[in-house]
Design an enzyme around this catalytic site. Sequence first.
Site, mmCIF file in Angstrom:
data_model
loop_
_atom_site.group_PDB
_atom_site.id
_atom_site.type_symbol
_atom_site.label_atom_id
_atom_site.label_comp_id
_atom_site.label_asym_id
_atom_site.label_seq_id
_atom_site.Cartn_x
_atom_site.Cartn_y
_atom_site.Cartn_z
ATOM 1 C CE LYS A 52 21.447 11.633 -3.732
ATOM 2 N NZ LYS A 52 21.643 11.660 -1.815
ATOM 3 C CD GLN A 96 25.411 11.416 -1.322
ATOM 4 O OE1 GLN A 96 24.855 11.955 -1.854
ATOM 5 N NE2 GLN A 96 25.456 10.573 -0.403
ATOM 6 C CG ASP A 119 19.305 15.710 1.559
ATOM 7 O OD1 ASP A 119 19.102 14.550 0.760
ATOM 8 O OD2 ASP A 119 20.527 16.301 1.397
HETATM 9 N N1 GUN Z 1 24.057 9.701 2.305
HETATM 10 C C1 GUN Z 1 23.088 8.649 2.451
HETATM 11 N N2 GUN Z 1 22.007 8.950 2.348
HETATM 12 C C2 GUN Z 1 22.007 10.325 1.860
HETATM 13 C C3 GUN Z 1 20.521 10.929 1.070
HETATM 14 O O1 GUN Z 1 19.961 11.038 1.309
HETATM 15 N N3 GUN Z 1 21.342 12.634 1.257
HETATM 16 C C4 GUN Z 1 22.625 12.764 1.390
HETATM 17 N N4 GUN Z 1 22.634 13.976 1.321
HETATM 18 N N5 GUN Z 1 23.882 12.553 1.376
HETATM 19 C C5 GUN Z 1 23.728 10.579 2.057
#
Ligand code: GUN
Length: 281
Positions: A52, A96, A119
């Site tokens: 990211k 996350q 998200d």
């Molecule tokens: N953990 C696994 N996939 C995701 C996601 O798309 N967003 C977040 N915040 N955590 C994750």
Amino acid sequence: MAKIIDGKLISQQIKDEVKDKVAKLSEQGVTVSLAVIQVGNDPASSVYVRNKKKACEYCGIVSLAYELPEETTEDELLALIDELNNRKDCNGILVQLPLPKGIDEEKVLDAISPLKDVDGFHPMNVGALSIGKPGFLSCTPAGVIELIKRSGYSIEGKECVVIGRSNIVGKPMAMLLLRENGTVTVTHSKTADLKAVAKRADILVVAIGKPKMIDASYVKDGAVVIDVGIHRMDNGKLCGDVDYDSVEPVAEAITPVPGGVGPMTIAMLMNNCVTSVDLQK
Ligand code: GUN
């Protein structure tokens, strides 16, 4: 031979479009920024967070990184979110998942300002999607829509079947397909005769979390098949929820794993960071 839907290529196109938009905003004196919070050091999460940050760098988005220790308390995390909710130099906030035991995930996600919830997990954004109001879209299902449309397939009037009903993928996926005027059926572990229902699909989206569960016997000839699953097999290779070798000969188009839906999630996250600037106006 099915057309292989290239998620790497399409996600690159989207990141390039985001990069252009960010550059234009920068000319107007607007900086786009994303706060990424990781609590603890789950190895898979560390990989996602690193990717990211890399994508932010590529697009010209400022990433504010918070790597908090495993012992961080829920109150400490909520205090940081509160601070970021109020900071003008922070457009998007991403926590996350999964969070360490003892921290209430739902409480944390609900604490993120809906205007910074890149998200798309906040109940306000989930609700906005269901009634067609502006808001953040959950990244993976939004990425699936882009894969379908940019590969030249229309959704309007098509029989769309979603296998899986999670809050993060299945449910928002169904809402998005409906918004595109698809005729949508959502199936799950209790669906009677899943095969018969799946076989109706012109567009089949599989997010069930079981390696290679969907073989050709679930797929109509000429269907577009989107595989959201990703699993590591005993031989170290990755596979999806779809048995690719079985389905590929009958499908019109199919996403591979890896290189299908996976790269789209981060691209759509980057896109949401740009959307955040508009929503915050
Ligand atoms: N953990 C696994 N996939 C995701 C996601 O798309 N967003 C977040 N915040 N955590 C994750």
